[in-house]
Design a protein around this motif. Structure first.
Motif, PDB file in Angstrom:
ATOM      1  N   VAL A 270       4.950   7.163   1.040  1.00  0.00           N
ATOM      2  CA  VAL A 270       5.492   6.134   1.918  1.00  0.00           C
ATOM      3  C   VAL A 270       4.826   4.821   1.516  1.00  0.00           C
ATOM      4  O   VAL A 270       3.589   4.738   1.469  1.00  0.00           O
ATOM      5  N   TYR A 271       5.644   3.827   1.239  1.00  0.00           N
ATOM      6  CA  TYR A 271       5.149   2.530   0.791  1.00  0.00           C
ATOM      7  C   TYR A 271       5.194   1.542   1.960  1.00  0.00           C
ATOM      8  O   TYR A 271       6.242   1.373   2.597  1.00  0.00           O
ATOM      9  N   TYR A 272       4.044   0.909   2.198  1.00  0.00           N
ATOM     10  CA  TYR A 272       3.898  -0.002   3.326  1.00  0.00           C
ATOM     11  C   TYR A 272       3.717  -1.438   2.846  1.00  0.00           C
ATOM     12  O   TYR A 272       2.897  -1.705   1.956  1.00  0.00           O
TER      13      TYR A 272
ATOM     14  N   GLY B 140      -0.735  14.122   2.272  1.00  0.00           N
ATOM     15  CA  GLY B 140      -2.106  14.589   2.360  1.00  0.00           C
ATOM     16  C   GLY B 140      -3.158  13.635   1.833  1.00  0.00           C
ATOM     17  O   GLY B 140      -4.315  14.013   1.642  1.00  0.00           O
ATOM     18  N   LYS B 141      -2.762  12.396   1.593  1.00  0.00           N
ATOM     19  CA  LYS B 141      -3.701  11.423   1.026  1.00  0.00           C
ATOM     20  C   LYS B 141      -3.915  10.258   1.975  1.00  0.00           C
ATOM     21  O   LYS B 141      -3.141  10.038   2.902  1.00  0.00           O
ATOM     22  N   GLU B 142      -4.969   9.494   1.711  1.00  0.00           N
ATOM     23  CA  GLU B 142      -5.206   8.287   2.479  1.00  0.00           C
ATOM     24  C   GLU B 142      -4.346   7.145   1.928  1.00  0.00           C
ATOM     25  O   GLU B 142      -3.900   7.165   0.781  1.00  0.00           O
ATOM     26  N   ARG B 143      -4.125   6.162   2.781  1.00  0.00           N
ATOM     27  CA  ARG B 143      -3.372   4.985   2.361  1.00  0.00           C
ATOM     28  C   ARG B 143      -4.190   4.212   1.332  1.00  0.00           C
ATOM     29  O   ARG B 143      -5.379   3.957   1.523  1.00  0.00           O
ATOM     30  N   GLU B 144      -3.518   3.843   0.221  1.00  0.00           N
ATOM     31  CA  GLU B 144      -4.220   3.171  -0.865  1.00  0.00           C
ATOM     32  C   GLU B 144      -3.502   1.906  -1.295  1.00  0.00           C
ATOM     33  O   GLU B 144      -2.288   1.770  -1.165  1.00  0.00           O
ATOM     34  N   PHE B 145      -4.280   0.993  -1.835  1.00  0.00           N
ATOM     35  CA  PHE B 145      -3.757  -0.279  -2.323  1.00  0.00           C
ATOM     36  C   PHE B 145      -2.916  -0.065  -3.573  1.00  0.00           C
ATOM     37  O   PHE B 145      -3.279   0.715  -4.456  1.00  0.00           O
TER      38      PHE B 145
ATOM     39  N   PHE C 261       0.861  -1.168   0.000  1.00  0.00           N
ATOM     40  CA  PHE C 261       0.000   0.000   0.000  1.00  0.00           C
ATOM     41  C   PHE C 261       0.906   1.229   0.000  1.00  0.00           C
ATOM     42  O   PHE C 261       2.112   1.124   0.257  1.00  0.00           O
ATOM     43  N   ARG C 262       0.322   2.389  -0.276  1.00  0.00           N
ATOM     44  CA  ARG C 262       1.126   3.604  -0.198  1.00  0.00           C
ATOM     45  C   ARG C 262       0.268   4.756   0.317  1.00  0.00           C
ATOM     46  O   ARG C 262      -0.965   4.737   0.191  1.00  0.00           O
TER      47      ARG C 262
END
Length: 123
Positions: free
Chosen positions: A93-95, A42-47, A37-38
């Motif tokens: 940021v990549y999770y 200012g954004k929500e975490r996305e797939f 995910f990333r």
């Protein structure tokens, strides 16, 4: 739960490439579907991408299809994200994420998160 540690982030110019790695420990890695995910500024975490337990199935968000490739090496307890043709909008940021779902594609399906790796793409 499994513990996850990302590496490989950094600064790259637009059009360049990076490979992220995520090392897992603590539980049987091959029992987990894995995903990236990333979260951009200012954004929500996305797939971004997901891969099944065996590596036989992969899924991608539309905005990375043809540019990013997810893979895993169960012998090394590691999942990878190869990122090519990077764009400034890929800055985030990549999770790394682990799930007991076969191919996790939503945050609510994630059991364990890494702390993240920063990728910055300059124009």
């Amino acid at each position: 739960q499994v513990q996850l540690v990302e590496s490989g982030g950094g600064l790259v110019q637009a059009g360049g490439s990076l490979r992220l790695s995520c090392a897992a420990s603590g539980r049987t890695f091959s029992n987990y579907g894995m995903a990236w995910f990333r979260q951009g500024p200012g954004k929500e975490r996305e797939f971004v991408a997901a891969i099944s337990w065996s590596g036989g199935s992969q899924f991608y968000a539309d905005f990375v299809k043809g540019r990013f490739t997810i893979s895993r090496d169960n012998a090394k307890n590691t999942v990878y994200l190869q990122m090519n043709s990077l764009k400034p909008e890929d800055t985030a940021v990549y999770y790394c994420a682990a799930s007991d779902r076969a191919v996790p594609r939503a945050r609510v399906q994630v059991n364990s998160w890494g702390k993240g790796a920063l990728v910055t793409v300059s124009s």
